[in-house]
Design a protein around this motif. Structure first.
Motif, PDB file in Angstrom:
ATOM      1  N   GLU A 176       0.884  -1.198   0.039  1.00 27.98           N
ATOM      2  CA  GLU A 176      -0.191  -0.102  -0.025  1.00 27.98           C
ATOM      3  C   GLU A 176       0.827   1.306   0.130  1.00 27.98           C
ATOM      4  N   GLU A 177       1.908   1.135   0.982  1.00 27.03           N
ATOM      5  CA  GLU A 177       2.807   2.337   1.008  1.00 27.03           C
ATOM      6  C   GLU A 177       4.218   2.110   0.562  1.00 27.03           C
ATOM      7  N   ARG A 180       9.521   5.386   3.115  1.00 26.88           N
ATOM      8  CA  ARG A 180       9.641   6.662   3.520  1.00 26.88           C
ATOM      9  C   ARG A 180      10.648   7.359   2.823  1.00 26.88           C
ATOM     10  N   ASN A 219       2.642   9.918  -4.627  1.00 27.86           N
ATOM     11  CA  ASN A 219       3.754   9.979  -3.722  1.00 27.86           C
ATOM     12  C   ASN A 219       4.995  10.117  -4.710  1.00 27.86           C
TER      13      ASN A 219
END
Ligand code: PGA
Length: 254
Positions: A176-177, A180, A219
């Motif tokens: 999903e992500e 960082r 993103n």
């Protein structure tokens, strides 16, 4: 030196028809010449490549494949596709060592062979590396270093300019992500350092390091700006053509 960013679209086993593949590629081909700082590479499944390769060169647009044989040339190798065949039909890039291939048995040794064949015919290799887990003790850095170094067995220094490294932490692929961006920055520096150890600092400065794993148009800018990478390897979002074009626009604007 080419300072443009590289966005690689890894279509994986998508889409299901050639008509759809053409539709997606046509939109990207139409859009690519408008880019100022970005080059696009699309990597469709093998059967679609020849039908998508542009007849005339298109600015900022390139074709790639998702893999290549460990065998060097023609011969009795059922189901295999050689680097010379890919190059002959106008393919310029090959993704090598993707984690989905490593899961099926690709090892550092077979990755090294594929790399060599791609570079020997003058194509560019997008070498995928990435740790399976990120431990606190930093063992993942050791794993990354070994993956990178072992992939360059028998690769002469003169080929350094044709190597792109895609750092893809396995746990972020299909997730999903994304990772960082601060961590992406740290790890991409480490990747460049290992590359310099092998090919010398003059090549270490020039090598392009991409990030891959759960990248989308939302993103992408943060990953490029804060993660300070030279491009992206995009899976799912690369076959969602409107999202992919948004991503290209966004990345090109910063
Ligand atoms: P994803 O895949 O963007 O769908 O996470 C990336 C990749 O596997 O290259």
């Amino acid at each position: 030196m080419n300072t443009k960013r590289i966005i690689v679209g890894n279509w994986k086993m998508n889409p299901s028809t050639f008509v759809e593949a053409r539709k997606i590629s046509r939109k990207i081909k139409r859009f690519a010449p408008d880019l100022a700082k970005t080059e696009v590479v699309i990597c469709p499944p093998f059967p679609f490549i020849a039908g998508i390769v542009p007849r005339k060169e298109i600015k900022n647009f390139h074709m790639g494949s998702q893999n290549v044989s460990v065998e060097e040339n023609i011969g009795p190798f059922t189901g295999e596709v050689s680097s010379s065949m890919l190059s002959n039909i106008g393919c310029e890039y090959v993704i090598v060592g993707h984690s989905e291939q490593r899961k099926k048995g690709d090892t550092d040794a077979t990755v090294a062979k594929r790399m060599k064949h791609v570079l020997d015919v003058g194509m560019k290799a997008v070498l995928c590396v990435g740790e399976s887990v990120r431990d606190d003790g930093g063992l993942y850095l050791e794993q990354l270093k070994n993956q990178i170094k072992n992939s360059f067995t028998d690769i002469p220094k003169k080929y350094a300019g044709n190597i792109v490294i895609a750092y893809e932490p396995i746990w972020a692929i299909g997730a999903e992500e994304a990772m960082r961006p601060e961590q992406i920055y740290e790890t991409s520096l480490f990747v460049k350092k290992v590359f310099s150890d092998v090919f010398g600092p003059e090549n270490g400065i020039k090598v392009k390091v991409l990030y891959g794993g759960a990248v989308n148009f939302r993103n992408s800018v943060d990953i490029i700006l804060t993660g300070k990478v030279d491009g992206l390897l995009v899976g799912r979002e690369s076959v969602n053509v409107s999202g992919f074009i948004e991503l290209l626009k966004a990345v090109d604007s910063v």
